[in-house]
Design a protein around this motif. Sequence first.
Motif, mmCIF file in Angstrom:
data_model
loop_
_atom_site.group_PDB
_atom_site.id
_atom_site.type_symbol
_atom_site.label_atom_id
_atom_site.label_comp_id
_atom_site.label_asym_id
_atom_site.label_seq_id
_atom_site.Cartn_x
_atom_site.Cartn_y
_atom_site.Cartn_z
ATOM 1 N N THR A 89 27.372 -138.154 -32.579
ATOM 2 C CA THR A 89 28.599 -137.689 -31.160
ATOM 3 C C THR A 89 29.176 -136.260 -30.987
ATOM 4 O OG1 THR A 89 29.086 -139.401 -30.773
ATOM 5 C CG2 THR A 89 27.668 -139.477 -30.127
ATOM 6 N N GLU A 90 30.236 -135.910 -30.964
ATOM 7 C CA GLU A 90 30.894 -135.214 -31.100
ATOM 8 C C GLU A 90 31.956 -135.739 -30.976
ATOM 9 O OE1 GLU A 90 33.419 -131.679 -28.997
ATOM 10 O OE2 GLU A 90 31.431 -131.668 -28.317
ATOM 11 N N ALA A 91 32.857 -135.285 -32.177
ATOM 12 C CA ALA A 91 33.819 -135.800 -32.493
ATOM 13 C C ALA A 91 35.357 -135.648 -31.965
ATOM 14 C CB ALA A 91 34.408 -135.227 -33.948
ATOM 15 N N THR A 92 36.206 -136.634 -31.740
ATOM 16 C CA THR A 92 37.817 -135.822 -30.396
ATOM 17 C C THR A 92 38.769 -136.177 -31.365
ATOM 18 O OG1 THR A 92 37.625 -138.174 -29.598
ATOM 19 C CG2 THR A 92 36.353 -136.831 -28.620
ATOM 20 N N ASP A 128 36.023 -137.622 -38.957
ATOM 21 C CA ASP A 128 35.860 -136.958 -37.104
ATOM 22 C C ASP A 128 35.026 -137.826 -36.637
ATOM 23 O OD1 ASP A 128 37.399 -134.985 -38.164
ATOM 24 O OD2 ASP A 128 35.429 -134.151 -38.540
ATOM 25 N N ASN A 140 34.406 -139.802 -32.461
ATOM 26 C CA ASN A 140 34.689 -139.571 -31.736
ATOM 27 C C ASN A 140 35.527 -140.787 -30.624
ATOM 28 O OD1 ASN A 140 33.349 -141.850 -30.888
ATOM 29 N ND2 ASN A 140 30.969 -141.207 -30.571
ATOM 30 N N GLU A 141 36.114 -140.769 -29.525
ATOM 31 C CA GLU A 141 36.895 -141.559 -29.073
ATOM 32 C C GLU A 141 36.033 -143.256 -29.110
ATOM 33 O OE1 GLU A 141 39.525 -142.947 -24.939
ATOM 34 O OE2 GLU A 141 38.277 -141.084 -24.761
ATOM 35 N N THR A 142 35.438 -143.484 -29.148
ATOM 36 C CA THR A 142 34.603 -145.216 -29.438
ATOM 37 C C THR A 142 34.796 -145.741 -30.810
ATOM 38 O OG1 THR A 142 33.719 -144.589 -27.214
ATOM 39 C CG2 THR A 142 32.792 -146.501 -28.653
#
Length: 60
Positions: free
Chosen positions: A4-7, A22, A24-26
């Motif tokens: 998934t895309e990193a945030t 890097d 994602n939020e989770t």
Amino acid sequence: MDGTEATESISFTINANSYEIDLNETNATAFRAAFQPYIDSAQHNTQQATTDSQAIRECR
């Protein structure tokens, strides 16, 4: 990590090795939660990292 895309990027150091990941939020929340018990028990060290424990350094 899971495609998934990193945030955000998280930097950390362990055993004198620095890393950045890097996530994602989770996954960032899960990463912090996994380390929190160790952080709570650790002493903040502003000196240069060492692999020797405080007890070993005091014996020198």
